[in-house]
Design a protein around this motif. Structure first.
Motif, PDB file in Angstrom:
ATOM      1  N   UNK A 114       0.816  -1.153   0.095  1.00 55.47           N
ATOM      2  CA  UNK A 114      -0.027  -0.218  -0.042  1.00 55.47           C
ATOM      3  C   UNK A 114       0.802   1.396   0.091  1.00 55.47           C
ATOM      4  N   UNK A 115       0.128   2.336  -0.095  1.00 48.82           N
ATOM      5  CA  UNK A 115       1.124   3.651  -0.391  1.00 48.82           C
ATOM      6  C   UNK A 115       1.100   4.345   1.272  1.00 48.82           C
ATOM      7  N   UNK A 116       0.504   3.661   2.343  1.00 48.08           N
ATOM      8  CA  UNK A 116       0.586   4.290   3.582  1.00 48.08           C
ATOM      9  C   UNK A 116       0.503   3.298   4.551  1.00 48.08           C
ATOM     10  N   UNK A 117       0.575   3.420   5.883  1.00 47.20           N
ATOM     11  CA  UNK A 117       0.609   2.494   6.965  1.00 47.20           C
ATOM     12  C   UNK A 117      -0.279   3.224   7.916  1.00 47.20           C
ATOM     13  N   UNK A 118      -1.355   3.786   7.739  1.00 46.70           N
ATOM     14  CA  UNK A 118      -2.515   4.114   8.472  1.00 46.70           C
ATOM     15  C   UNK A 118      -3.243   3.097   9.094  1.00 46.70           C
ATOM     16  N   UNK A 122      -4.214  -0.718   7.878  1.00 47.25           N
ATOM     17  CA  UNK A 122      -3.890  -2.052   8.322  1.00 47.25           C
ATOM     18  C   UNK A 122      -5.024  -2.756   8.846  1.00 47.25           C
ATOM     19  N   UNK A 123      -6.050  -2.298   9.205  1.00 48.59           N
ATOM     20  CA  UNK A 123      -7.305  -3.109   9.391  1.00 48.59           C
ATOM     21  C   UNK A 123      -7.820  -3.741   8.415  1.00 48.59           C
ATOM     22  N   UNK A 149       1.581   3.473  15.586  1.00 45.71           N
ATOM     23  CA  UNK A 149       0.224   4.059  16.003  1.00 45.71           C
ATOM     24  C   UNK A 149      -0.879   3.156  15.323  1.00 45.71           C
ATOM     25  N   UNK A 150      -0.834   2.605  14.108  1.00 46.38           N
ATOM     26  CA  UNK A 150      -1.913   2.006  13.619  1.00 46.38           C
ATOM     27  C   UNK A 150      -2.363   0.768  14.555  1.00 46.38           C
TER      28      UNK A 150
END
Length: 241
Positions: A114-118, A122-123, A149-150
């Protein structure tokens, strides 16, 4: 040899002492702390999965500097569409975030890029991983993550609760607790991410599925006695494909 020279004793004596202490190989020791690595394995597939994210720099159109050299690599970065500029005016291509869910017992891995790790991403990965493992007869009951954080978010905990999965966390400053997924990411980096010259980030991402299939179904794994991870799952459709 270094210990032998510092202590003024024979290398064979050093080896004998370390062997008696169970520390005769570097792989037995956590290099960050110097403490022996306590190896463990959960009793069945799904009893614990590890999750983590591997951050990789995106590859510019034409190939990255690892294969084409820094000068040509910078030209490729500058010519790649969709880039942004950093504070110094240099092209910035961003990162690929590789989200992995790996089973502790079998070492079977599920991975998405993915382009992020938010937390939202993650969910989403966790939901799809749970479904993917369930299709292969594996029910996940616990998930181990770091303290990012996620994974500390309300969304993550609520999702785990809805899926009837118990979230667990590594001890602070002890990343080796999640060592199985980190070891997988090193294997993945060598076997896929940096294994050859990709002409673009899209080309690299498209190659992941094939590599992951080979890892799960065909690549020998020391934890499985030289057999691939899927060999530790029984009566799974397509197990020997």
């Amino acid at each position: 040899m270094q210990l032998s020279a510092r202590l003024g004793i024979a290398p064979s004596t050093v080896h004998r002492i370390l062997q008696a202490a169970g520390l005769n190989r570097l792989t037995y020791v956590d290099r960050a702390t110097g403490e022996p690595i306590r190896r463990y394995e959960h009793e069945s597939p799904g009893s614990l999965v590890h999750v983590d994210v591997k951050k990789l720099g995106n590859i510019p159109e034409g190939g990255g500097w690892r294969y084409v050299g820094r000068r040509q690599g910078e030209k490729h970065r500058a010519a790649t569409p969709g880039k942004s500029l950093n504070a110094h005016g240099s092209p910035r291509l961003g990162y690929a975030f590789v989200h992995t869910v790996i089973d502790d017992y079998s070492r079977v891995a599920y991975t998405e890029v993915h382009d992020d790790e938010t937390a939202v991403t993650a969910v989403g990965v966790l939901h799809r991983a749970v479904e993917w493992f369930a299709e292969r007869g594996v029910v996940i009951s616990r998930v181990l993550s770091d303290n990012g954080g996620a994974y500390r978010s309300h969304l993550w905990r609520e999702t785990c609760d809805a899926l009837k999965i118990k979230p667990k966390y590594t001890r602070p400053y002890r990343p080796q607790t999640n060592g199985k997924v980190e070891r997988f990411h090193r294997t993945m980096a060598d076997g896929w991410a940096y294994s050859r010259c990709y002409a673009s980030e899209a080309e690299r991402r498209s190659a992941l599925e094939g590599w992951l299939h080979d890892y799960n179904h065909h690549r020998p794994h020391t934890a499985g006695g030289g057999l691939p991870p899927f060999s530790r799952l029984t009566n799974v459709p397509g197990q020997y494909i």
